[in-house]
Design a protein around this motif. Structure first.
Motif, PDB file in Angstrom:
ATOM      1  N   GLU A 133       0.836  -1.204   0.000  1.00  0.00           N
ATOM      2  CA  GLU A 133       0.000   0.000   0.000  1.00  0.00           C
ATOM      3  C   GLU A 133       0.874   1.258   0.000  1.00  0.00           C
ATOM      4  N   TYR A 134       1.921   1.248   0.793  1.00  0.00           N
ATOM      5  CA  TYR A 134       2.862   2.372   0.785  1.00  0.00           C
ATOM      6  C   TYR A 134       3.484   2.551  -0.597  1.00  0.00           C
ATOM      7  N   PHE A 135       3.978   1.436  -1.160  1.00  0.00           N
ATOM      8  CA  PHE A 135       4.637   1.504  -2.461  1.00  0.00           C
ATOM      9  C   PHE A 135       3.682   2.048  -3.531  1.00  0.00           C
ATOM     10  N   ASP A 136       2.436   1.557  -3.508  1.00  0.00           N
ATOM     11  CA  ASP A 136       1.447   2.006  -4.491  1.00  0.00           C
ATOM     12  C   ASP A 136       1.126   3.489  -4.323  1.00  0.00           C
ATOM     13  N   ALA A 137       1.012   3.942  -3.070  1.00  0.00           N
ATOM     14  CA  ALA A 137       0.724   5.357  -2.814  1.00  0.00           C
ATOM     15  C   ALA A 137       1.856   6.233  -3.346  1.00  0.00           C
ATOM     16  N   ALA A 138       3.091   5.819  -3.098  1.00  0.00           N
ATOM     17  CA  ALA A 138       4.243   6.584  -3.596  1.00  0.00           C
ATOM     18  C   ALA A 138       4.240   6.614  -5.118  1.00  0.00           C
ATOM     19  N   ARG A 139       3.961   5.485  -5.723  1.00  0.00           N
ATOM     20  CA  ARG A 139       3.982   5.416  -7.196  1.00  0.00           C
ATOM     21  C   ARG A 139       2.871   6.271  -7.819  1.00  0.00           C
ATOM     22  N   ARG A 140       1.677   6.227  -7.206  1.00  0.00           N
ATOM     23  CA  ARG A 140       0.572   7.044  -7.735  1.00  0.00           C
ATOM     24  C   ARG A 140       0.917   8.535  -7.665  1.00  0.00           C
ATOM     25  N   GLU A 141       1.493   8.946  -6.546  1.00  0.00           N
ATOM     26  CA  GLU A 141       1.831  10.360  -6.394  1.00  0.00           C
ATOM     27  C   GLU A 141       2.947  10.767  -7.358  1.00  0.00           C
ATOM     28  N   LEU A 142       3.957   9.922  -7.515  1.00  0.00           N
ATOM     29  CA  LEU A 142       5.039  10.225  -8.461  1.00  0.00           C
ATOM     30  C   LEU A 142       4.513  10.285  -9.888  1.00  0.00           C
ATOM     31  N   PRO A 147       6.250  13.529 -15.692  1.00  0.00           N
ATOM     32  CA  PRO A 147       5.791  13.092 -17.015  1.00  0.00           C
ATOM     33  C   PRO A 147       6.338  11.688 -17.326  1.00  0.00           C
ATOM     34  N   GLY A 148       5.570  10.926 -18.055  1.00  0.00           N
ATOM     35  CA  GLY A 148       6.022   9.603 -18.463  1.00  0.00           C
ATOM     36  C   GLY A 148       5.808   8.563 -17.378  1.00  0.00           C
ATOM     37  N   PRO A 149       6.131   7.323 -17.693  1.00  0.00           N
ATOM     38  CA  PRO A 149       5.889   6.239 -16.740  1.00  0.00           C
ATOM     39  C   PRO A 149       6.845   6.299 -15.543  1.00  0.00           C
ATOM     40  N   VAL A 150       6.339   5.867 -14.413  1.00  0.00           N
ATOM     41  CA  VAL A 150       7.146   5.761 -13.195  1.00  0.00           C
ATOM     42  C   VAL A 150       7.316   4.280 -12.912  1.00  0.00           C
ATOM     43  N   ASP A 151       8.552   3.814 -13.034  1.00  0.00           N
ATOM     44  CA  ASP A 151       8.757   2.382 -12.820  1.00  0.00           C
ATOM     45  C   ASP A 151       8.899   2.067 -11.332  1.00  0.00           C
ATOM     46  N   GLU A 152       8.879   0.783 -11.057  1.00  0.00           N
ATOM     47  CA  GLU A 152       8.935   0.324  -9.672  1.00  0.00           C
ATOM     48  C   GLU A 152      10.236   0.738  -8.990  1.00  0.00           C
ATOM     49  N   GLY A 153      11.327   0.719  -9.733  1.00  0.00           N
ATOM     50  CA  GLY A 153      12.616   1.084  -9.154  1.00  0.00           C
ATOM     51  C   GLY A 153      12.634   2.510  -8.626  1.00  0.00           C
ATOM     52  N   LEU A 154      12.095   3.441  -9.403  1.00  0.00           N
ATOM     53  CA  LEU A 154      12.066   4.839  -8.975  1.00  0.00           C
ATOM     54  C   LEU A 154      11.153   5.015  -7.768  1.00  0.00           C
ATOM     55  N   SER A 155       9.965   4.427  -7.823  1.00  0.00           N
ATOM     56  CA  SER A 155       9.035   4.617  -6.703  1.00  0.00           C
ATOM     57  C   SER A 155       9.567   3.975  -5.426  1.00  0.00           C
ATOM     58  N   ARG A 156      10.236   2.829  -5.552  1.00  0.00           N
ATOM     59  CA  ARG A 156      10.826   2.205  -4.363  1.00  0.00           C
ATOM     60  C   ARG A 156      11.983   3.030  -3.817  1.00  0.00           C
ATOM     61  N   MET A 157      12.790   3.602  -4.696  1.00  0.00           N
ATOM     62  CA  MET A 157      13.907   4.426  -4.249  1.00  0.00           C
ATOM     63  C   MET A 157      13.397   5.637  -3.463  1.00  0.00           C
ATOM     64  N   VAL A 158      12.361   6.279  -3.991  1.00  0.00           N
ATOM     65  CA  VAL A 158      11.801   7.447  -3.308  1.00  0.00           C
ATOM     66  C   VAL A 158      11.191   7.022  -1.979  1.00  0.00           C
ATOM     67  N   LEU A 162      12.173   8.112   1.956  1.00  0.00           N
ATOM     68  CA  LEU A 162      11.226   8.590   2.967  1.00  0.00           C
ATOM     69  C   LEU A 162      11.279   7.729   4.223  1.00  0.00           C
ATOM     70  N   GLU A 163      11.324   6.418   4.031  1.00  0.00           N
ATOM     71  CA  GLU A 163      11.349   5.526   5.187  1.00  0.00           C
ATOM     72  C   GLU A 163      12.625   5.714   6.004  1.00  0.00           C
ATOM     73  N   GLY A 164      13.742   5.903   5.320  1.00  0.00           N
ATOM     74  CA  GLY A 164      14.987   6.158   6.027  1.00  0.00           C
ATOM     75  C   GLY A 164      14.942   7.452   6.813  1.00  0.00           C
ATOM     76  N   LEU A 165      14.301   8.478   6.253  1.00  0.00           N
ATOM     77  CA  LEU A 165      14.169   9.752   6.957  1.00  0.00           C
ATOM     78  C   LEU A 165      13.271   9.606   8.186  1.00  0.00           C
ATOM     79  N   VAL A 166      12.221   8.818   8.051  1.00  0.00           N
ATOM     80  CA  VAL A 166      11.342   8.551   9.208  1.00  0.00           C
ATOM     81  C   VAL A 166      12.139   7.872  10.315  1.00  0.00           C
ATOM     82  N   LEU A 167      12.900   6.850   9.964  1.00  0.00           N
ATOM     83  CA  LEU A 167      13.701   6.141  10.964  1.00  0.00           C
ATOM     84  C   LEU A 167      14.717   7.084  11.608  1.00  0.00           C
TER      85      LEU A 167
END
Length: 199
Positions: A133-142, A147-158, A162-167
């Motif tokens: 759910e987190y990954f999907d939310a990040a990908r939808r927002e990105l 512009p253009g497609p957002v692949d899984e690698g980019l959305s996971r990196m972003v 965020l998760e590292g900053l939270v920690l």
């Protein structure tokens, strides 16, 4: 032995509100003492209710863990502003530091369960489904920002950023440093958006 005057008074808890109060109590118990401390009695004591009420609501410790995890992640998703839906990079993850500041137990709970899943692989499917759910939310927002497609690698990196900053904020505080890092992330996303648009 505990002094009776120091015991928490028992509260009358209605079914709907009581269930959420018990889930919040479970999150606090795990955030402070790890998953091994999660018992019906510990949750009941934290919530100020009877042991039997916790059993009544959840039936098993595994059900309690699963529902508390779902509750913690949904609470985090709704308060993180991960997906404001505006498509404006300035709004991306705007509530992240507030989420950590106001709900540190929810974040600590999730990290505790992530680490515990290394010892208890049966937790992994629940964590995987909920993190999706987190990954999907990040990908939808990105997808709205870039512009253009957002692949899984980019959305996971972003998301990993965020998760590292939270920690980092959870452990070290340093809210100003986290806000500065978020500004840098947003600036990077703006540059990527311009590059993709051909500006």
């Amino acid at each position: 032995m505990t002094d009776p005057a120091e015991r928490r008074p028992r509260k009358r808890v209605t079914y709907g509100a009581g269930r959420e109060a018990l889930l919040d109590a479970a999150v606090r118990v795990v955030a402070r003492g790890g998953l091994r401390r999660l018992t019906y009695r510990a949750v009941a004591e934290e919530a100020g209710v009877t042991h039997g009420l916790v059993v009544h609501h959840f039936g098993s410790r595994d059900a309690l863990i699963e529902e508390a995890l779902t509750h913690a992640i949904r609470t985090s998703l709704s308060s993180s502003a991960l997906e404001p839906g505006t498509g404006d990079t300035a709004d991306f993850a705007a509530g992240l530091t507030d989420m950590v500041a106001t709900g540190p137990d929810h974040q600590a709970f999730q990290y505790e369960l992530l680490l515990e899943s290394r010892r208890r692989p049966e937790l992994l499917p629940h964590l995987r489904a909920l993190y999706d759910e987190y990954f999907d939310a990040a990908r939808r927002e990105l997808t709205q920002m870039l512009p253009g497609p957002v692949d899984e690698g980019l959305s996971r990196m972003v998301f990993a950023t965020l998760e590292g900053l939270v920690l980092h904020q959870l452990v070290f505080g340093e809210r100003d440093v986290i806000e500065s890092a978020l500004d840098e992330l947003r600036a990077t996303l703006r540059l990527l958006a311009r590059e993709r648009a051909g500006d």
